[in-house]
Write a protein that holds these residues in place. Structure first.
Motif, PDB file in Angstrom:
ATOM      1  N   VAL A   1       0.820  -1.136  -0.138  1.00  0.00           N
ATOM      2  CA  VAL A   1       0.181   0.068  -0.052  1.00  0.00           C
ATOM      3  C   VAL A   1       0.984   1.084   0.143  1.00  0.00           C
ATOM      4  O   VAL A   1       1.676   1.398   0.923  1.00  0.00           O
ATOM      5  CB  VAL A   1      -0.977  -0.155   1.162  1.00  0.00           C
ATOM      6  CG1 VAL A   1      -1.828   1.278   1.349  1.00  0.00           C
ATOM      7  CG2 VAL A   1      -1.902  -1.229   1.207  1.00  0.00           C
ATOM      8  N   LEU A   2       0.910   2.038  -1.082  1.00  0.00           N
ATOM      9  CA  LEU A   2       1.777   3.390  -1.188  1.00  0.00           C
ATOM     10  C   LEU A   2       0.922   4.162  -2.123  1.00  0.00           C
ATOM     11  O   LEU A   2      -0.020   4.067  -2.447  1.00  0.00           O
ATOM     12  CB  LEU A   2       2.725   2.802  -2.131  1.00  0.00           C
ATOM     13  CG  LEU A   2       3.785   1.863  -1.703  1.00  0.00           C
ATOM     14  CD1 LEU A   2       4.550   1.291  -2.795  1.00  0.00           C
ATOM     15  CD2 LEU A   2       4.649   2.304  -0.438  1.00  0.00           C
ATOM     16  N   ASN A   3       1.252   5.606  -1.756  1.00  0.00           N
ATOM     17  CA  ASN A   3       0.711   6.838  -2.336  1.00  0.00           C
ATOM     18  C   ASN A   3       1.834   7.365  -3.238  1.00  0.00           C
ATOM     19  O   ASN A   3       2.651   8.008  -2.838  1.00  0.00           O
ATOM     20  CB  ASN A   3       0.312   7.590  -1.181  1.00  0.00           C
ATOM     21  CG  ASN A   3      -0.241   9.184  -1.829  1.00  0.00           C
ATOM     22  OD1 ASN A   3      -0.354   9.231  -3.151  1.00  0.00           O
ATOM     23  ND2 ASN A   3      -0.827   9.953  -1.185  1.00  0.00           N
TER      24      ASN A   3
ATOM     25  N   ARG B   1      10.242   6.112  -3.637  1.00  0.00           N
ATOM     26  CA  ARG B   1      11.536   5.626  -3.194  1.00  0.00           C
ATOM     27  C   ARG B   1      11.366   4.296  -2.315  1.00  0.00           C
ATOM     28  O   ARG B   1      12.175   3.318  -2.739  1.00  0.00           O
ATOM     29  CB  ARG B   1      12.321   6.679  -2.226  1.00  0.00           C
ATOM     30  CG  ARG B   1      12.670   7.977  -3.077  1.00  0.00           C
ATOM     31  CD  ARG B   1      13.746   8.457  -2.011  1.00  0.00           C
ATOM     32  NE  ARG B   1      13.378   9.069  -0.842  1.00  0.00           N
ATOM     33  CZ  ARG B   1      12.729  10.113  -0.990  1.00  0.00           C
ATOM     34  NH1 ARG B   1      12.499  10.988  -1.760  1.00  0.00           N
ATOM     35  NH2 ARG B   1      11.937  10.364   0.382  1.00  0.00           N
ATOM     36  N   ALA B   2      10.337   4.052  -1.574  1.00  0.00           N
ATOM     37  CA  ALA B   2       9.956   2.959  -0.990  1.00  0.00           C
ATOM     38  C   ALA B   2       9.793   1.889  -2.104  1.00  0.00           C
ATOM     39  O   ALA B   2      10.184   0.779  -1.946  1.00  0.00           O
ATOM     40  CB  ALA B   2       8.921   3.155   0.010  1.00  0.00           C
ATOM     41  N   MET B   3       8.902   2.182  -3.178  1.00  0.00           N
ATOM     42  CA  MET B   3       8.469   1.417  -4.159  1.00  0.00           C
ATOM     43  C   MET B   3       9.602   0.792  -4.770  1.00  0.00           C
ATOM     44  O   MET B   3       9.924  -0.523  -4.964  1.00  0.00           O
ATOM     45  CB  MET B   3       7.628   1.888  -5.113  1.00  0.00           C
ATOM     46  CG  MET B   3       7.240   1.115  -6.557  1.00  0.00           C
ATOM     47  SD  MET B   3       6.139   1.826  -7.573  1.00  0.00           S
ATOM     48  CE  MET B   3       7.387   2.825  -8.457  1.00  0.00           C
ATOM     49  N   ARG B   4      10.747   1.465  -5.281  1.00  0.00           N
ATOM     50  CA  ARG B   4      11.928   1.131  -5.780  1.00  0.00           C
ATOM     51  C   ARG B   4      12.804   0.112  -5.034  1.00  0.00           C
ATOM     52  O   ARG B   4      13.303  -0.779  -5.366  1.00  0.00           O
ATOM     53  CB  ARG B   4      12.784   2.309  -6.176  1.00  0.00           C
ATOM     54  CG  ARG B   4      14.446   2.118  -6.377  1.00  0.00           C
ATOM     55  CD  ARG B   4      14.568   1.219  -7.394  1.00  0.00           C
ATOM     56  NE  ARG B   4      14.450   1.661  -8.807  1.00  0.00           N
ATOM     57  CZ  ARG B   4      14.699   1.212  -9.796  1.00  0.00           C
ATOM     58  NH1 ARG B   4      15.241   0.095 -10.049  1.00  0.00           N
ATOM     59  NH2 ARG B   4      14.415   1.770 -11.191  1.00  0.00           N
ATOM     60  N   ALA B   5      13.064   0.302  -3.648  1.00  0.00           N
ATOM     61  CA  ALA B   5      13.678  -0.278  -2.624  1.00  0.00           C
ATOM     62  C   ALA B   5      12.905  -1.782  -2.408  1.00  0.00           C
ATOM     63  O   ALA B   5      13.549  -2.603  -2.427  1.00  0.00           O
ATOM     64  CB  ALA B   5      13.703   0.434  -1.342  1.00  0.00           C
ATOM     65  N   ILE B   6      11.588  -1.585  -2.270  1.00  0.00           N
ATOM     66  CA  ILE B   6      11.034  -2.808  -2.105  1.00  0.00           C
ATOM     67  C   ILE B   6      10.886  -3.723  -3.356  1.00  0.00           C
ATOM     68  O   ILE B   6      11.218  -4.917  -3.192  1.00  0.00           O
ATOM     69  CB  ILE B   6       9.248  -2.657  -1.814  1.00  0.00           C
ATOM     70  CG1 ILE B   6       9.347  -1.934  -0.537  1.00  0.00           C
ATOM     71  CG2 ILE B   6       8.348  -3.791  -1.984  1.00  0.00           C
ATOM     72  CD1 ILE B   6       7.815  -1.523  -0.278  1.00  0.00           C
TER      73      ILE B   6
ATOM     74  N   ALA C   1      12.992   3.504 -16.674  1.00  0.00           N
ATOM     75  CA  ALA C   1      13.023   3.179 -15.385  1.00  0.00           C
ATOM     76  C   ALA C   1      11.574   3.071 -14.734  1.00  0.00           C
ATOM     77  O   ALA C   1      11.058   3.744 -15.138  1.00  0.00           O
ATOM     78  CB  ALA C   1      13.931   4.202 -14.370  1.00  0.00           C
ATOM     79  N   MET C   2      11.520   1.791 -13.996  1.00  0.00           N
ATOM     80  CA  MET C   2      10.099   1.808 -13.591  1.00  0.00           C
ATOM     81  C   MET C   2       9.453   2.768 -12.473  1.00  0.00           C
ATOM     82  O   MET C   2       8.459   2.989 -12.392  1.00  0.00           O
ATOM     83  CB  MET C   2      10.105   0.498 -12.757  1.00  0.00           C
ATOM     84  CG  MET C   2      10.884   0.167 -11.595  1.00  0.00           C
ATOM     85  SD  MET C   2      10.409   0.738 -10.000  1.00  0.00           S
ATOM     86  CE  MET C   2       9.275  -0.732  -9.760  1.00  0.00           C
ATOM     87  N   ASP C   3      10.468   3.717 -12.091  1.00  0.00           N
ATOM     88  CA  ASP C   3      10.258   4.611 -11.041  1.00  0.00           C
ATOM     89  C   ASP C   3      10.331   6.140 -11.838  1.00  0.00           C
ATOM     90  O   ASP C   3      10.541   7.020 -10.900  1.00  0.00           O
ATOM     91  CB  ASP C   3      10.831   4.730  -9.582  1.00  0.00           C
ATOM     92  CG  ASP C   3      12.463   4.679  -9.982  1.00  0.00           C
ATOM     93  OD1 ASP C   3      12.967   4.556 -11.165  1.00  0.00           O
ATOM     94  OD2 ASP C   3      13.098   4.840  -8.874  1.00  0.00           O
ATOM     95  N   ASP C   4      10.254   6.169 -13.151  1.00  0.00           N
ATOM     96  CA  ASP C   4      10.323   7.567 -13.796  1.00  0.00           C
ATOM     97  C   ASP C   4       9.069   8.162 -13.568  1.00  0.00           C
ATOM     98  O   ASP C   4       8.041   7.927 -14.126  1.00  0.00           O
ATOM     99  CB  ASP C   4      10.696   7.188 -15.172  1.00  0.00           C
ATOM    100  CG  ASP C   4      10.631   8.333 -15.927  1.00  0.00           C
ATOM    101  OD1 ASP C   4      10.409   9.684 -15.374  1.00  0.00           O
ATOM    102  OD2 ASP C   4      11.076   8.685 -17.230  1.00  0.00           O
TER     103      ASP C   4
END
Length: 984
Positions: A452-454, A462-467, A531-534
């Motif tokens: 669960v993220l916003n 940043r948390a998404m990338r680390a996870i 990048a997936m977090d672009d």
């Protein structure tokens, strides 16, 4: 966005000249195709909806010549960003959706890529066959999209993946070369194909032979591996290499599929479910490896979060109550489908014994609490399957800023490691300050896992990338696959190097270059991804803003700014449940037009883009927005059937209110909105007012001036409208109720109110028909004003109603109505306009006639001397009845009539929908909706059959379209009373 006022580009002109299908380059339509079910958004240059495959191929050629990329699209339900890209999007789903051929004996068929899985299976069912890759999005997933993703479905344990069930694919390469991809011998000289295709096949087989050892070493040994290209289809270990399997899972990056040959299976006959309960999530995951030894066809996980959310969703409450015992931390739904009932029951017995052997009993010890709930009833089995299939949308129904996000969604690990993997994954989530949701395919070690993220917040990105990095590292440790069902897209493609190694990734690039040297087909997926977090590619990029909005309804139940309206709009996750073509009611306008503009998802996307300024200033009240919502009939089906709770009928009121403020009202708007205020006066001059129906000249004039279709008769006013001199009827000591006489039944069909009054009095009730305190016309619900966006007028009408009924509601007196759209306004919009205690009390006591009678019957209080009505009643449900779970009581009450057979028409909206069907510009779509199922069913009924419909508009549609009179259920009950024996 390009300047909306600029002239058409050369590309647009060329497409419009050569393509008969839809060609869209406006910003509203482009915006509707900028998202899929992922969290990405990429604005395409244009949209083409080809009518024929030749037009699709011509589009590819025109785009290639113009230097544009092309992205093929089906249902647009991809969760990783596969179907969003720059350039042209080609939508196959509207027209290219046929079964081309079917061989029942060989159990194969050839289909166009735009056919929807459920539609395919509906057509196969009569032959005893089905296509078993049963993805949860079966009601909108197209076969082309499923092939592109290598979809799996819940029963892949028995039936395999899309790859296992694809025999051949005919496709066009980026340069226009047409080729047949199927089984080929390794001896290239024996391949029957055009020269360029034969050379391509030769090169692919050579690559497979060269890289066989590396493929064997680096490809995960799990069935749920759908990442990258299927290089293992090319290696010499295969006795016959099926090159179609290279296209399966290629996400539209290698070729343009034109037809797909599928392997079919016999329909499942008898089946049973064992719902295994666990007090510990870890215990459930550990048990999966043991349960599969019983050879079920599926083992599906539902976790505590999904159960809890489901209990808050009306459509799922009954199935959870029936299938779930107590408060489990997780359940595993184990499905058996043996040849006989006895074999299935034996499997259930073995399942219970195995759970006991594993130490799970209905005990007070939490870690060992558990057991099996057996489900043999087919209807309940279907309900359980529907709930599990809706897992994604149920999870997304969280009314908070954070949502379960798909990026480590489909990692697959060997079953012995599943419990440890999920436990460690939860530790990773906690480490990064969040929690996760988990559900789906425990039998394959492939869970749908969503933290669960916003994603509007940089810290959560940043948390998404680390996870992602930590989760994928664990998957590699367990020798699993980072992509187990939903493909790669943007979100997982960049991790191929870690998963497969640099050499395999180089092979992927070589294949892409060999198939598509110009990088025309859906680039940036699988090979050379961003990048997936672009965040520039996100649906909510860093500059995403929604200014303060002046809202007229209460949106406090939703997260977000502007009183929650933004949060309500953003509840749409684009999963596309509203695109279903059968079952339920949602979305009737899409079922008629098949246009993305006319589906709930398309409207919600347009609203989101408008309120965030991405469609230009004034977009919320613009002509384009009104056009977007024009075919929304406010049926409220999405309110119930969209598991994320997208309430488009309510949102439409906000848009209409904004439009009324900025542009005023049309004459038709005024005629409809102010009906309650002039109806009594019109009734005094009924013969004069009704002249319009008898004069072709007046009809034509009214169509021209007011936009009311000349092909429609308007409801006829009558002089003897429903009026009462006394305010109470029935025995003085009878149970009190209030009869709400809505405007439509009061001025057009008073016989319905007369019948209801008789039924209630005969039932021994004390019926009040109170007059407003101001002594004026009877109370009104304000619905007609809401339909024009005149919210202040609606509030005024509801204030009169509240003042009139409040004393009764305060002492617990039920408020009974006949017209679903009016009575149910008291359960819905009233609470969006005022949230005080008095309004809540009235809302809580508002019931449709049949709801009240059904409750009375269940408690044993109903005493109606109903006489026999031999024959049949054909029943059509009003959309609002279905939305508020108020339709079943109609069936229940009519079945109280002796000797009456009640049959329900399986229909969506009748198409009249209040004033919608009377519009000159909406008449045709109105009739298309009616012809989908309602009118054909009515025409088939013999003349002695009663046609029953509680909605005023429904009855008029039936009369207009089938030339059959329909009656309210109250009148049928009154007829039955007339047949009764006199009371002693």
């Amino acid at each position: 966005m390009p300047n909306a006022k600029a002239g058409p580009s050369r590309l647009e002109q060329k497409l419009r000249a050569e393509i008969k299908g839809d060609v869209f380059f406006d910003r509203f339509n482009r915006g509707r195709y900028a998202t899929d079910a992922s969290f990405y958004q990429i604005m395409p240059a244009g949209i083409v909806v080809p009518r024929t495959m030749d037009e699709a191929l011509r589009t590819l050629a025109i785009a290639r010549d113009d230097g544009r990329i092309v992205t093929p699209r089906g249902g647009g339900t991809s969760q990783c960003g596969q179907t969003v890209n720059e350039g042209l999007v080609v939508d196959f789903s509207k027209h290219l959706n046929r079964i081309i051929s079917l061989d029942v004996e060989a159990r194969t068929c050839v289909v166009e890529p735009g056919i929807v899985l459920d539609d395919l299976n509906r057509q196969l069912k009569k032959h005893g066959l089905w296509f078993p890759v049963d993805v949860s999005t079966a009601s909108r997933a197209t076969i082309g999209g499923m092939a592109g993703n290598n979809s799996c479905g819940g029963r892949s344990l028995r039936y395999g993946t899309m790859r296992d069930n694809t025999i051949a694919i005919d496709a066009a390469l980026a340069d226009g070369t047409l080729a047949h991809f199927g089984e080929v011998p390794r001896d290239v000289s024996q391949i029957d194909a055009p020269g360029s295709a034969r050379a391509l096949f030769r090169d692919m087989l050579a690559l497979g032979e060269r890289e066989a050892a590396e493929i064997a070493d680096k490809f995960p040994k799990v069935q749920r591996r759908v990442g990258g290209y299927n290089l293992d289809a090319l290696t010499p270990r295969n006795t016959a290499n099926n090159l179609a399997h290279l296209l399966v899972g290629s996400e539209g990056t290698l070729a343009f599929s034109t037809r797909i040959e599928l392997k079919l299976w016999p329909l499942i006959g008898t089946k049973v479910l064992g719902v295994c309960h666990f007090g510990s999530f870890y215990a459930a995951m550990d048990a999966a490896q043991h349960l599969v030894r019983l050879k079920p066809i599926a083992v599906e996980l539902v976790d505590r979060t999904m159960i809890g959310l489901g209990r808050d969703i009306a459509m799922f409450q009954p199935v959870i109550a029936a299938a779930v015992r107590g408060d489990p931390d997780a359940i595993l739904v184990v499905e058996f489908a043996e040849e006989t009932k006895d074999e299935n029951l034996a499997k259930l017995k073995q399942l219970s014994e195995l759970m006991g052997d594993l130490g799970f009993t209905w005990t007070n010890e939490p870690r060992k609490w558990g057991g099996v709930v057996e489900i043999t009833d087919p209807a309940l089995q279907s309900s359980v399957a529907e709930f599990r299939a809706a897992g994604l949308n149920v999870m997304m129904s969280m009314k908070e800023a954070g949502k379960p996000v798909s990026f480590v969604e489909d990692c697959a690990v060997p079953l012995p490691h599943l419990a440890d993997y999920t436990a460690r994954l939860n530790e990773v989530f906690a480490k990064h300050g969040t929690r996760g949701t988990m559900y789906a395919h425990a039998s394959e070690g492939c869970l749908h896992v969503r933290p669960v993220l916003n994603l509007k917040l940089e810290k959560d990105v940043r948390a998404m990338r680390a996870i992602a990095e930590e989760a994928f590292a664990m998957v590699r440790e367990y020798k699993g696959s980072h992509s187990g069902e939903h493909g790669d897209g943007i979100v997982r493609s960049e991790f191929h190097a870690q998963m497969f190694g640099a050499r395999i990734v180089s092979d992927f690039k070589e294949i892409k270059q060999r198939f598509d040297p110009g990088n025309v087909l859906n680039p940036g997926r699988i090979v050379d991804p961003p990048a997936m977090d672009d965040r520039s590619l996100f649906r909510y990029p860093p500059d995403y803003r929604v200014d303060d909005l002046k809202t007229v309804l209460d949106w406090s139940a939703y997260p977000g700014a502007a009183g929650g309206f933004q949060g309500a709009v953003e509840m749409c996750n684009n999963n596309g449940a509203c695109r279903k073509l059968d079952g339920g009611v949602m979305c009737p306008s899409y079922r008629a037009t098949r246009d993305e503009k006319d589906v709930t998802r398309g409207r919600a996307n347009t609203l989101r883009l408008a309120i965030s300024g991405q469609l230009g200033p004034g977009a919320l009240s613009s002509d384009e927005m009104i056009e977007t919502l024009k075919l929304c009939v406010s049926c409220k089906a999405c309110r119930r059937e969209c598991p994320t709770g997208v309430d488009m009928a309510k949102m439409k009121i906000e848009v209409l209110a904004a439009r009324a403020r900025s542009h005023g009202l049309t004459l038709r708007d005024r005629l409809v909105a102010y009906l309650p205020r002039y109806a009594d006066l019109a009734a005094r001059f009924a013969p004069l007012v009704n002249l319009r129906n008898r004069s072709a000249v007046l009809r034509a004039l009214m169509e021209r001036v007011a936009g009311i279709s000349a092909r429609r008769k308007l409801p006829a006013f009558r002089s003897d409208i429903f009026r009462v001199d006394t305010e109470a009827f029935g025995p003085a000591d009878g149970r009190e109720i209030v009869l709400f006489g809505d405007t439509f039944n009061r001025v057009y069909e008073r016989e319905n109110l007369d019948a209801a009054l008789r039924v209630l009095v005969e039932g021994g009730y004390r019926v009040h028909v109170p007059k407003p305190k101001d002594g004026g016309r009877p109370p009104c619900c304000g619905r007609t004003f809401l339909s024009a966006g005149l919210v202040d007028d609606a509030k005024s009408e509801l204030q009169r109603l509240v003042e009139t009924y409040a004393p009764f509601a305060a002492r617990g007196v039920p408020i009974i109505g006949l017209e679903p759209s009016c009575l149910l306004t008291l359960r819905d919009e009233l609470l969006s306009l005022r949230n005080d205690t008095t309004a809540k009390t009235i809302s809580a006591h508002a019931l449709l006639l049949e709801e009240f009678l059904a409750r009375e019957a269940e408690t044993g209080r109903l005493s109606l001397p109903l006489g026999p009505l031999p024959g049949k009643a054909l029943l059509h449900g009003h959309c609002h009845q279905k939305s508020f779970a108020a339709f079943k009581p109609v069936e229940q009450v009519l079945r109280l009539i002796p000797e009456l057979e009640v049959e329900t028409i399986e229909s969506s909206c009748c198409g009249m929908a209040g004033a919608f069907g009377y519009g000159a510009d909406t008449y045709e779509v109105s009739m298309q909706m009616a012809e989908a199922s309602l009118l054909p069913a009515v025409r088939k009924a013999d003349s002695a059959t009663f046609i029953v419909a509680d909605g005023t508009s429904c009855r008029h549609q039936i009369q207009d379209g089938a030339d059959r009179g329909a009656i309210h259920a109250a009148r049928l009950l009154a007829m039955s009373l007339e047949r009764a024996q006199p009371r002693a």
